[in-house]
Design a protein around this motif. Structure first.
Motif, PDB file in Angstrom:
ATOM      1  N   ALA A  72      34.280  35.578  29.724  1.00  0.00           N
ATOM      2  CA  ALA A  72      34.446  36.856  30.402  1.00  0.00           C
ATOM      3  C   ALA A  72      34.505  36.675  31.908  1.00  0.00           C
ATOM      4  O   ALA A  72      35.237  37.399  32.604  1.00  0.00           O
ATOM      5  N   PHE A  73      33.737  35.724  32.443  1.00  0.00           N
ATOM      6  CA  PHE A  73      33.755  35.506  33.891  1.00  0.00           C
ATOM      7  C   PHE A  73      35.124  35.001  34.343  1.00  0.00           C
ATOM      8  O   PHE A  73      35.553  35.298  35.465  1.00  0.00           O
ATOM      9  N   LEU A  74      35.787  34.231  33.499  1.00  0.00           N
ATOM     10  CA  LEU A  74      37.082  33.645  33.867  1.00  0.00           C
ATOM     11  C   LEU A  74      38.256  34.542  33.503  1.00  0.00           C
ATOM     12  O   LEU A  74      39.409  34.165  33.716  1.00  0.00           O
ATOM     13  N   SER A  75      37.972  35.731  32.963  1.00  0.00           N
ATOM     14  CA  SER A  75      39.043  36.635  32.536  1.00  0.00           C
ATOM     15  C   SER A  75      39.739  37.267  33.736  1.00  0.00           C
ATOM     16  O   SER A  75      39.161  37.371  34.832  1.00  0.00           O
ATOM     17  N   PRO A  76      40.997  37.715  33.568  1.00  0.00           N
ATOM     18  CA  PRO A  76      41.723  38.343  34.679  1.00  0.00           C
ATOM     19  C   PRO A  76      40.985  39.535  35.279  1.00  0.00           C
ATOM     20  O   PRO A  76      40.969  39.701  36.505  1.00  0.00           O
ATOM     21  N   ILE A  77      40.353  40.364  34.441  1.00  0.00           N
ATOM     22  CA  ILE A  77      39.697  41.555  34.983  1.00  0.00           C
ATOM     23  C   ILE A  77      38.528  41.186  35.895  1.00  0.00           C
ATOM     24  O   ILE A  77      38.335  41.790  36.956  1.00  0.00           O
ATOM     25  N   THR A  78      37.753  40.150  35.511  1.00  0.00           N
ATOM     26  CA  THR A  78      36.630  39.743  36.357  1.00  0.00           C
ATOM     27  C   THR A  78      37.120  39.074  37.632  1.00  0.00           C
ATOM     28  O   THR A  78      36.628  39.377  38.735  1.00  0.00           O
ATOM     29  N   ASN A 137      42.087  30.278  53.911  1.00  0.00           N
ATOM     30  CA  ASN A 137      42.330  28.959  54.503  1.00  0.00           C
ATOM     31  C   ASN A 137      41.398  27.885  53.952  1.00  0.00           C
ATOM     32  O   ASN A 137      41.706  26.696  54.011  1.00  0.00           O
ATOM     33  N   GLY A 138      40.256  28.319  53.419  1.00  0.00           N
ATOM     34  CA  GLY A 138      39.284  27.330  52.974  1.00  0.00           C
ATOM     35  C   GLY A 138      39.078  27.279  51.481  1.00  0.00           C
ATOM     36  O   GLY A 138      38.092  26.702  51.011  1.00  0.00           O
ATOM     37  N   LYS A 139      39.986  27.862  50.707  1.00  0.00           N
ATOM     38  CA  LYS A 139      39.782  27.872  49.256  1.00  0.00           C
ATOM     39  C   LYS A 139      40.059  26.498  48.666  1.00  0.00           C
ATOM     40  O   LYS A 139      40.918  25.753  49.134  1.00  0.00           O
ATOM     41  N   ILE A 140      39.301  26.176  47.612  1.00  0.00           N
ATOM     42  CA  ILE A 140      39.447  24.878  46.939  1.00  0.00           C
ATOM     43  C   ILE A 140      39.687  25.097  45.447  1.00  0.00           C
ATOM     44  O   ILE A 140      39.403  26.162  44.894  1.00  0.00           O
ATOM     45  N   ARG A 141      40.178  24.044  44.825  1.00  0.00           N
ATOM     46  CA  ARG A 141      40.677  24.143  43.454  1.00  0.00           C
ATOM     47  C   ARG A 141      39.580  23.784  42.454  1.00  0.00           C
ATOM     48  O   ARG A 141      38.833  22.821  42.633  1.00  0.00           O
ATOM     49  N   VAL A 142      39.520  24.557  41.363  1.00  0.00           N
ATOM     50  CA  VAL A 142      38.646  24.257  40.214  1.00  0.00           C
ATOM     51  C   VAL A 142      39.536  24.195  38.976  1.00  0.00           C
ATOM     52  O   VAL A 142      40.150  25.203  38.604  1.00  0.00           O
ATOM     53  N   PRO A 143      39.622  23.020  38.323  1.00  0.00           N
ATOM     54  CA  PRO A 143      40.483  22.929  37.128  1.00  0.00           C
ATOM     55  C   PRO A 143      39.893  23.724  35.964  1.00  0.00           C
ATOM     56  O   PRO A 143      38.688  23.750  35.752  1.00  0.00           O
ATOM     57  N   VAL A 144      40.779  24.372  35.207  1.00  0.00           N
ATOM     58  CA  VAL A 144      40.382  25.152  34.033  1.00  0.00           C
ATOM     59  C   VAL A 144      41.087  24.566  32.818  1.00  0.00           C
ATOM     60  O   VAL A 144      42.321  24.581  32.745  1.00  0.00           O
ATOM     61  N   GLY A 145      40.321  24.054  31.860  1.00  0.00           N
ATOM     62  CA  GLY A 145      40.904  23.438  30.674  1.00  0.00           C
ATOM     63  C   GLY A 145      41.730  24.413  29.860  1.00  0.00           C
ATOM     64  O   GLY A 145      41.489  25.625  29.859  1.00  0.00           O
ATOM     65  N   ARG A 146      42.699  23.896  29.141  1.00  0.00           N
ATOM     66  CA  ARG A 146      43.630  24.764  28.414  1.00  0.00           C
ATOM     67  C   ARG A 146      42.991  25.485  27.234  1.00  0.00           C
ATOM     68  O   ARG A 146      43.562  26.448  26.705  1.00  0.00           O
ATOM     69  N   ASN A 147      41.808  25.008  26.782  1.00  0.00           N
ATOM     70  CA  ASN A 147      41.154  25.664  25.647  1.00  0.00           C
ATOM     71  C   ASN A 147      40.250  26.832  26.055  1.00  0.00           C
ATOM     72  O   ASN A 147      39.736  27.541  25.192  1.00  0.00           O
ATOM     73  N   VAL A 148      40.065  27.008  27.346  1.00  0.00           N
ATOM     74  CA  VAL A 148      39.095  27.993  27.829  1.00  0.00           C
ATOM     75  C   VAL A 148      39.394  29.400  27.334  1.00  0.00           C
ATOM     76  O   VAL A 148      38.470  30.178  27.030  1.00  0.00           O
TER      77      VAL A 148
END
Length: 350
Positions: free
Chosen positions: A289-295, A328-339
């Protein structure tokens, strides 16, 4: 003296049951009590006082249908006088005499406390044994589906664990953001300046600005930020291992012939591991739910507000989550395809 209750003449003699009456007779007795409210009229009840040295085996317990404020309903062969003595009773088989007596719950204790206590202990053991056997028999057929569910859930849990570790690492260690402290309650708050009236010492009225916090929105899944979380995937892996062992080793055995300790171990293991799986699947849903588009969209809108409690950037593009204090300071967090896969469900409890 209370009015005596009429006992059928045929029940005033010993009615012989040479062997353990078994569950069929027990169920017949309980049905008779439900229908008539008269244990003493069941055809196999011996309304005779147990002689000294006669030891009971308590086969089961029962309660006579009666209003709550009524305590005495039926006469007991262990007690003097044929008046109403009890509402809660026990089905007692006396093997030395080979008779069944339907007695008050604790009435026999007045004749033989030790014999009564021993019979209660043994009855509890048999009841626990019956519950464990019934539970195992009800769960063994479900284990293949439970295991399939757990195996389907495992890759989702592994990817959720990975993104949780990466996300918390970026927020706490790289960005030094107090995300858990701010978002842990699932509330996105904004600062507001309010004008408050107050009375001066000279009695005049003045105004002053005060700052307060208002809830802008609520989000699901903030538990993903909890630093005390434990990984989810190992719980599922261990459950698969243990339940697969039960499915393999105990599917085709006579559970009634198992040692008491082994049967209890199996019943507790199956119940415990399925409970852990249910809890873990619920936690997976919260993290999703935290990773959902609405959140993510709610976080992005809130984090960009000048009066947000925590100025931040949350954006997601497919298998990449971006976090930061500003664009300007955002960094990347990989999200696995099964999430984002649908979390499977376990069979319903029975």
């Amino acid at each position: 003296m209370p009015e005596p209750i009429e006992i059928p003449e045929e029940n005033r003699r010993n009615i012989i049951f040479e062997t353990d009456p078994g569950d069929g007779i027990v169920q017949e007795i309980k049905q008779h009590i439900r229908e008539t409210g008269e244990p003493h009229t069941w055809w196999g009840h011996s309304h005779t006082k147990p002689p000294p040295g006669s030891k009971p085996i308590y086969l089961d317990e029962f309660e006579i249908p009666a209003p709550k404020d009524v305590n005495g309903v039926a006469p007991c062969p262990c007690c003097p006088h044929d008046s109403a003595k009890y509402k809660k009773g026990r089905i007692a088989w006396f093997p030395q005499e080979m008779v069944i007596r339907l007695v008050g719950k604790d009435c026999f204790a007045a004749l033989d406390r030790e014999g009564h206590d021993d019979a209660v202990v043994e009855m509890r053991k048999r009841q626990r044994r019956a519950r464990e056997i019934a539970f195992i028999l009800s769960q063994i057929p479900k284990l293949p589906q439970v295991l399939d569910t757990a195996r389907d859930a495992l890759p989702i849990a592994q990817d959720l664990d990975a993104v949780e570790v990466a996300l918390k690492g970026r927020l706490e260690n790289t960005l030094r953001m107090r995300a858990w402290q701010t978002l842990g309650a699932g509330e996105l708050r904004v600062r507001e300046s309010l004008t408050e009236s107050f009375q001066r010492a000279d009695g005049s009225t003045g105004e002053r600005q005060i700052e307060s916090m208002r809830i802008y929105a609520r989000i699901r899944g903030a538990a993903i930020l909890n630093p005390l979380n434990r990984p989810l995937a190992p719980v599922i892996s261990k459950a698969i291992e243990r339940l697969a062992e039960v499915a393999t080793d105990f599917s085709d055995v006579d559970h009634g012939n198992l040692e008491d300790t082994e049967r209890s171990r199996v019943a507790k293991l199956v119940e415990r591991e399925q409970g852990k799986l249910r809890e873990t699947l619920e936690k997976m849903g919260e993290r999703q739910a935290f990773l959902s588009p609405i959140t993510i969209n709610t976080l992005r809108t809130w984090g960009a507000m000048p009066n947000a409690e925590l100025r931040c950037i949350f954006e997601r593009d497919g298998e990449t989550l971006y976090v930061g204090r500003d664009q300007n300071g955002k960094i990347r967090v990989p999200v696995g395809r099964n999430v984002d896969l649908s979390i499977p469900r376990l069979p319903a409890r029975t």
